[in-house]
Design a protein around this motif. Structure first.
Motif, PDB file in Angstrom:
ATOM      1  N   LYS A   1      13.934   2.925   3.300  1.00  0.00           N
ATOM      2  CA  LYS A   1      13.733   1.750   4.157  1.00  0.00           C
ATOM      3  C   LYS A   1      12.343   1.723   4.784  1.00  0.00           C
ATOM      4  O   LYS A   1      11.855   0.662   5.184  1.00  0.00           O
ATOM      5  CB  LYS A   1      14.803   1.721   5.247  1.00  0.00           C
ATOM      6  CG  LYS A   1      16.226   1.595   4.710  1.00  0.00           C
ATOM      7  CD  LYS A   1      17.252   1.643   5.839  1.00  0.00           C
ATOM      8  CE  LYS A   1      18.682   1.637   5.311  1.00  0.00           C
ATOM      9  NZ  LYS A   1      18.997   0.399   4.569  1.00  0.00           N
ATOM     10  N   GLY A   2      11.691   2.884   4.876  1.00  0.00           N
ATOM     11  CA  GLY A   2      10.365   2.924   5.481  1.00  0.00           C
ATOM     12  C   GLY A   2       9.239   2.583   4.528  1.00  0.00           C
ATOM     13  O   GLY A   2       8.132   2.252   4.962  1.00  0.00           O
ATOM     14  N   ALA A   3       9.499   2.655   3.234  1.00  0.00           N
ATOM     15  CA  ALA A   3       8.430   2.480   2.239  1.00  0.00           C
ATOM     16  C   ALA A   3       7.707   1.152   2.385  1.00  0.00           C
ATOM     17  O   ALA A   3       6.469   1.085   2.260  1.00  0.00           O
ATOM     18  CB  ALA A   3       9.011   2.621   0.840  1.00  0.00           C
ATOM     19  N   ALA A   4       8.434   0.080   2.639  1.00  0.00           N
ATOM     20  CA  ALA A   4       7.815  -1.245   2.734  1.00  0.00           C
ATOM     21  C   ALA A   4       6.827  -1.346   3.890  1.00  0.00           C
ATOM     22  O   ALA A   4       5.911  -2.179   3.853  1.00  0.00           O
ATOM     23  CB  ALA A   4       8.907  -2.312   2.881  1.00  0.00           C
ATOM     24  N   MET A   5       6.999  -0.501   4.906  1.00  0.00           N
ATOM     25  CA  MET A   5       6.096  -0.503   6.063  1.00  0.00           C
ATOM     26  C   MET A   5       5.017   0.569   5.949  1.00  0.00           C
ATOM     27  O   MET A   5       4.241   0.770   6.887  1.00  0.00           O
ATOM     28  CB  MET A   5       6.897  -0.306   7.349  1.00  0.00           C
ATOM     29  CG  MET A   5       7.889  -1.421   7.639  1.00  0.00           C
ATOM     30  SD  MET A   5       8.894  -1.119   9.129  1.00  0.00           S
ATOM     31  CE  MET A   5       7.644  -1.240  10.407  1.00  0.00           C
ATOM     32  N   GLY A   6       4.986   1.262   4.816  1.00  0.00           N
ATOM     33  CA  GLY A   6       3.998   2.330   4.641  1.00  0.00           C
ATOM     34  C   GLY A   6       4.368   3.609   5.363  1.00  0.00           C
ATOM     35  O   GLY A   6       3.515   4.467   5.603  1.00  0.00           O
ATOM     36  N   ILE A   7       5.648   3.761   5.699  1.00  0.00           N
ATOM     37  CA  ILE A   7       6.135   4.961   6.385  1.00  0.00           C
ATOM     38  C   ILE A   7       6.526   5.995   5.339  1.00  0.00           C
ATOM     39  O   ILE A   7       7.325   5.703   4.439  1.00  0.00           O
ATOM     40  CB  ILE A   7       7.329   4.607   7.289  1.00  0.00           C
ATOM     41  CG1 ILE A   7       6.895   3.593   8.356  1.00  0.00           C
ATOM     42  CG2 ILE A   7       7.900   5.851   7.937  1.00  0.00           C
ATOM     43  CD1 ILE A   7       8.028   3.051   9.207  1.00  0.00           C
TER      44      ILE A   7
END
Length: 378
Positions: A214-220
């Motif tokens: 879930k964090g990938a889209a925010m660059g997390i």
């Protein structure tokens, strides 16, 4: 992997990222991944990253005399910590010398959780509990995933964590995250706004995987434990024993540093007495043998860990950690140096293995000196 007696439920995730699980404080910990560490540093400074810090030791102190134990073992007034809040504290030995630091979480009227590193915190609490009506319980089932960076609050808010934007610095909440019971604390070790997610061992892998997905889209992104070294060096966050005399011993004295020397005297609650080592702590004020202070180097080559610090051609100290920030364009480090050198602008030289680098003494922190980022509201 060094033989360990503590085990992270996230070990397989770290191995998949290339870690060999080096030992830290008895637990196999991700010191390295098969990717660029600079990417991890930039993620936490500009977006967010998360790391497994379950190697921190979690100790529950519960019972009618719990506050007596905290008062004796640490430098903070236990009863001034409200339920739902926490406080950074230190622990001393009988000589008034630093043996560990910790965060004290008050989880109820007669309940605290003390989270400490690789020092003698657990032993100190156990000693202070002798003869008291209190239970001391070491909890390795409780895992700790640290989500740090300016987008951490936006991410948790998007996951439906209630009240996350209103959670103050050094406060915590018992809540649910992806249908798993967690305690989320607004604490960290990066100099950024961040949160620690305390969860059960059986839930840790699922929470980690959800952060990845879930964090990938925010660059997390996931980050290794040692990326903390880059972050802490510019944020003035000490790491026992790497900044201490246990790692950099005195030539003619036993190990042990005072809070005055480390710049940690602020961790003593105003006017507090009765904690272990209190009398010696106050007696040693003004008797500093050295100071922890910053150095700012020329160029972009960082100081080697443990590099000698020179003045007029003679070694006067040591750099305990150094880093160059491509983001903030500074080359900085934490050093142990004589008191008279710990003045902004004092010219010094770092003696790296491959040559000398001019530097000057510089106050810390280098990054966000007013601490506005980590304490931001809303």
């Amino acid at each position: 992997m060094t033989t360990s007696w503590r085990f992270s439920a996230l070990a397989s995730r770290h191995r998949a990222l290339g870690s060999e699980l080096e030992d830290w404080s008895g637990m196999g910990t991700a010191w390295s991944y098969d990717k660029d560490q600079e990417q991890e540093y930039l993620a936490i400074r500009t977006k967010a990253g998360f790391m497994d810090v379950s190697g921190l030791k979690k100790v529950h102190v519960v019972g009618p005399h719990a506050f007596h134990v905290i008062d004796r073992a640490t430098t903070r007034y236990a009863d001034k910590i409200k339920p739902g809040r926490s406080s950074y504290a230190t622990m001393l030995n009988d000589d008034g010398k630093f043996i560990d630091d910790c965060v004290i979480y008050r989880t109820g009227p007669n309940a605290y959780m003390v989270v400490h590193g690789s020092g003698q915190g657990h032993e100190q609490l156990t000693m202070a509990a002798t003869g008291r009506d209190v239970d001391i319980r070491f909890d390795d089932n409780l895992h700790d995933i640290s989500l740090q960076g300016p987008l951490a609050v936006d991410f948790l808010d998007a996951q439906g964590v209630p009240g996350i934007r209103d959670l103050p610095y050094f406060a915590h909440t018992q809540t649910m995250l992806w249908d798993k019971p967690v305690m989320i604390s607004r604490t960290g070790y990066t100099g950024e706004r961040g949160y620690e997610i305390f969860c059960r061992a059986q839930d840790a892998a699922e929470i980690w995987d959800a952060l990845v997905d879930k964090g990938a889209a925010m660059g997390i992104i996931p980050t290794r434990f040692t990326t903390l070294d880059l972050l802490r060096a510019e944020s003035y966050l000490l790491f026992f024993p790497y900044d201490n005399s246990e790692k950099h011993p005195f030539a003619d004295e036993k190990c042990g540093d005072t809070l005055w020397e480390l710049g940690l005297d602020f961790t003593v609650s105003k006017g507090k007495t009765g904690f272990r080592g209190a009398e010696e702590h106050y007696r040693l004020k003004g008797k500093e043998r050295f100071r922890i202070y910053g150095v700012k180097l020329d160029g972009t080559a960082p100081a080697d860990e443990g590099a000698p610090l020179l003045k007029d051609g003679k070694q006067v100290g040591v750099v305990t950690i150094g880093m160059y920030s491509s983001l903030n364009k500074h080359n900085v480090g934490i050093a142990r140096m004589p008191v008279d050198c710990a003045v902004d602008g004092t010219p010094l030289v770092v003696q790296n293995a491959d040559g000398e680098i001019p530097c000057v003494a510089h106050s810390m922190p280098f990054y966000d000196p007013d601490k506005k980022r980590r304490t931001a509201k809303g």
